[in-house]
Design a protein around this motif. Sequence first.
Motif, PDB file in Angstrom:
ATOM      1  N   ARG A 222      35.413  67.988 -71.382  1.00 34.44           N
ATOM      2  CA  ARG A 222      35.068  68.748 -69.989  1.00 34.44           C
ATOM      3  C   ARG A 222      34.944  70.707 -71.480  1.00 34.44           C
ATOM      4  O   ARG A 222      33.671  71.247 -71.582  1.00 34.44           O
ATOM      5  N   PHE A 223      36.997  70.695 -72.152  1.00 32.80           N
ATOM      6  CA  PHE A 223      35.905  72.460 -72.350  1.00 32.80           C
ATOM      7  C   PHE A 223      35.134  72.738 -73.480  1.00 32.80           C
ATOM      8  O   PHE A 223      34.474  73.451 -73.472  1.00 32.80           O
ATOM      9  N   VAL A 224      34.802  71.585 -74.195  1.00 27.47           N
ATOM     10  CA  VAL A 224      33.993  71.746 -75.195  1.00 27.47           C
ATOM     11  C   VAL A 224      32.022  71.822 -74.753  1.00 27.47           C
ATOM     12  O   VAL A 224      31.519  72.754 -75.594  1.00 27.47           O
ATOM     13  N   ASP A 225      32.113  70.981 -74.492  1.00 29.55           N
ATOM     14  CA  ASP A 225      30.831  70.515 -73.195  1.00 29.55           C
ATOM     15  C   ASP A 225      30.828  72.030 -72.196  1.00 29.55           C
ATOM     16  O   ASP A 225      29.483  72.645 -71.924  1.00 29.55           O
ATOM     17  N   ASP A 226      31.272  72.926 -71.926  1.00 24.85           N
ATOM     18  CA  ASP A 226      31.342  73.965 -70.845  1.00 24.85           C
ATOM     19  C   ASP A 226      32.429  74.775 -70.753  1.00 24.85           C
ATOM     20  O   ASP A 226      33.109  74.746 -70.619  1.00 24.85           O
ATOM     21  N   PRO A 227      32.613  75.415 -72.489  1.00 27.21           N
ATOM     22  CA  PRO A 227      33.755  76.244 -72.621  1.00 27.21           C
ATOM     23  C   PRO A 227      33.952  77.424 -71.506  1.00 27.21           C
ATOM     24  O   PRO A 227      33.548  78.362 -71.823  1.00 27.21           O
ATOM     25  N   GLY A 228      35.485  77.420 -71.031  1.00 23.62           N
ATOM     26  CA  GLY A 228      35.965  78.716 -70.792  1.00 23.62           C
ATOM     27  C   GLY A 228      37.230  78.855 -70.560  1.00 23.62           C
ATOM     28  O   GLY A 228      37.669  79.698 -70.952  1.00 23.62           O
ATOM     29  N   THR A 229      38.219  78.503 -69.321  1.00 24.85           N
ATOM     30  CA  THR A 229      39.825  77.872 -69.952  1.00 24.85           C
ATOM     31  C   THR A 229      39.997  77.010 -70.223  1.00 24.85           C
ATOM     32  O   THR A 229      39.782  75.786 -69.031  1.00 24.85           O
TER      33      THR A 229
ATOM     34  N   VAL B 274      30.804  76.038 -82.882  1.00 29.28           N
ATOM     35  CA  VAL B 274      29.399  75.476 -83.245  1.00 29.28           C
ATOM     36  C   VAL B 274      27.903  76.203 -83.529  1.00 29.28           C
ATOM     37  O   VAL B 274      27.036  75.151 -84.692  1.00 29.28           O
ATOM     38  N   ASP B 275      27.856  77.533 -84.414  1.00 28.60           N
ATOM     39  CA  ASP B 275      26.609  78.008 -85.280  1.00 28.60           C
ATOM     40  C   ASP B 275      27.377  77.315 -85.982  1.00 28.60           C
ATOM     41  O   ASP B 275      25.603  77.349 -86.821  1.00 28.60           O
ATOM     42  N   GLY B 276      28.060  77.978 -86.332  1.00 26.80           N
ATOM     43  CA  GLY B 276      28.631  77.677 -88.357  1.00 26.80           C
ATOM     44  C   GLY B 276      28.182  76.763 -87.970  1.00 26.80           C
ATOM     45  O   GLY B 276      27.865  76.171 -89.624  1.00 26.80           O
ATOM     46  N   THR B 277      28.617  75.238 -87.405  1.00 25.18           N
ATOM     47  CA  THR B 277      28.593  73.857 -87.428  1.00 25.18           C
ATOM     48  C   THR B 277      27.188  73.247 -87.811  1.00 25.18           C
ATOM     49  O   THR B 277      26.738  73.626 -88.632  1.00 25.18           O
ATOM     50  N   ALA B 278      26.015  73.949 -86.662  1.00 19.42           N
ATOM     51  CA  ALA B 278      25.300  73.739 -87.331  1.00 19.42           C
ATOM     52  C   ALA B 278      23.877  74.497 -88.209  1.00 19.42           C
ATOM     53  O   ALA B 278      23.702  73.652 -88.362  1.00 19.42           O
ATOM     54  N   THR B 279      24.473  75.805 -88.311  1.00 18.24           N
ATOM     55  CA  THR B 279      23.959  75.809 -89.507  1.00 18.24           C
ATOM     56  C   THR B 279      24.840  75.423 -90.854  1.00 18.24           C
ATOM     57  O   THR B 279      23.758  75.026 -91.971  1.00 18.24           O
ATOM     58  N   ARG B 280      25.746  75.081 -91.298  1.00 17.16           N
ATOM     59  CA  ARG B 280      25.962  73.627 -92.276  1.00 17.16           C
ATOM     60  C   ARG B 280      25.342  72.657 -92.386  1.00 17.16           C
ATOM     61  O   ARG B 280      24.800  71.714 -93.484  1.00 17.16           O
ATOM     62  N   MET B 281      25.432  71.809 -91.048  1.00 19.65           N
ATOM     63  CA  MET B 281      24.735  70.575 -90.731  1.00 19.65           C
ATOM     64  C   MET B 281      22.781  70.671 -90.677  1.00 19.65           C
ATOM     65  O   MET B 281      22.724  69.855 -91.186  1.00 19.65           O
ATOM     66  N   GLY B 282      22.418  72.337 -90.543  1.00 21.03           N
ATOM     67  CA  GLY B 282      21.056  72.151 -90.886  1.00 21.03           C
ATOM     68  C   GLY B 282      20.475  71.488 -89.245  1.00 21.03           C
ATOM     69  O   GLY B 282      19.458  71.197 -88.952  1.00 21.03           O
ATOM     70  N   ILE B 283      21.761  71.054 -88.033  1.00 25.64           N
ATOM     71  CA  ILE B 283      21.214  70.635 -87.160  1.00 25.64           C
ATOM     72  C   ILE B 283      21.126  71.974 -85.672  1.00 25.64           C
ATOM     73  O   ILE B 283      21.624  73.095 -86.140  1.00 25.64           O
ATOM     74  N   SER B 284      20.193  71.542 -84.690  1.00 26.69           N
ATOM     75  CA  SER B 284      20.726  73.125 -83.339  1.00 26.69           C
ATOM     76  C   SER B 284      21.924  73.045 -82.972  1.00 26.69           C
ATOM     77  O   SER B 284      22.813  71.965 -82.936  1.00 26.69           O
ATOM     78  N   ARG B 285      21.955  73.650 -82.498  1.00 26.69           N
ATOM     79  CA  ARG B 285      23.816  74.307 -81.574  1.00 26.69           C
ATOM     80  C   ARG B 285      24.199  72.680 -80.123  1.00 26.69           C
ATOM     81  O   ARG B 285      24.803  72.659 -80.778  1.00 26.69           O
ATOM     82  N   SER B 286      22.755  72.541 -80.194  1.00 24.64           N
ATOM     83  CA  SER B 286      22.865  71.399 -78.483  1.00 24.64           C
ATOM     84  C   SER B 286      23.201  70.545 -79.345  1.00 24.64           C
ATOM     85  O   SER B 286      24.262  69.661 -78.650  1.00 24.64           O
ATOM     86  N   GLU B 287      22.483  70.026 -80.759  1.00 27.86           N
ATOM     87  CA  GLU B 287      23.422  68.729 -81.128  1.00 27.86           C
ATOM     88  C   GLU B 287      24.392  68.430 -81.589  1.00 27.86           C
ATOM     89  O   GLU B 287      25.314  68.040 -81.639  1.00 27.86           O
ATOM     90  N   VAL B 288      24.938  70.303 -82.393  1.00 34.05           N
ATOM     91  CA  VAL B 288      26.694  69.838 -82.430  1.00 34.05           C
ATOM     92  C   VAL B 288      27.474  69.832 -81.328  1.00 34.05           C
ATOM     93  O   VAL B 288      27.790  68.634 -81.103  1.00 34.05           O
TER      94      VAL B 288
END
Length: 293
Positions: A245-252, A199-213
Amino acid sequence: MSRTWKFLLSFVIFATICYFGLIWFVNSEVEKGFNEAVANVDGLSVNYADLAVDILDQTVVLEGVTATLPLGQQFSADTVRINAFDQMHSVPHFVAMDASGLTMNVSPANFGDLAAPLAAMGRTSVAGDVAVAYRYNPDKQSLVVSNLDVSLDGLGEAKLTGTFDRLDLAQLRVEKLVGLRLAEMNLTVVNRSFMDQAVDGTATRMGISRSEVRSMFCAELDAMADYAGTQDNSVAENALRGLKRFVDDPGTVTISAKPAEPVPFLYIFMGRDFYENLRLMNVTVVTDSSDNI
């Protein structure tokens, strides 16, 4: 010292010499057999600093290992423990082994399509532990993977089990894999930080926040699930909502494929869309998310 004690002492010395002599013999013979087995597998090379054998459980332990696998992957490992290894076939029909302190450089040869995302996370190499166990039945042409467990430091863990058939290991060429079928498969993924890094990598490439990604990913998966619902494809719909659900709350997350009949992998490339493939393979997605949707 009585003759009895002298005899016992002599016998202990004799037994000790025999034991260490046996250890030396077993190690030398196993090393010879192991090197011959490796030489018989095309594209496989293994170098190691030391080899030892536990004669009680018949385990071979390699220290300081560097290896190149038949498909071109390269790795190094502190320790490789081999519990079972088929020496009778050029492509082993059974293997049970694990590697600790394993390191692989991030490259297309090692990680295929995953190399670019890993590089985008700033990874030049990954380290961790791997365990693999499988058995091939030549009469049924089936391969049962009882364990493929990969644990990567700072990223996460993935465990795969499955059964595949119509596989001829005696003629392991691309054109011979046309009929390869999936009978069943389970993949469990435990997130440690790889989702955050992605998510951080995508946010950096797109110039948006982690929550937006994360919101963007979840919205896309929700839209795909809604579409599957309009096509009366509850299997795809539920699977996609599970991924959301996994993307929104990543666990198992556990992704399972249990088709009614074995499915040829060729079907995936025969014009069927993604949603139909999910239904064909009867894919389910279960997470430990607190979201009970």
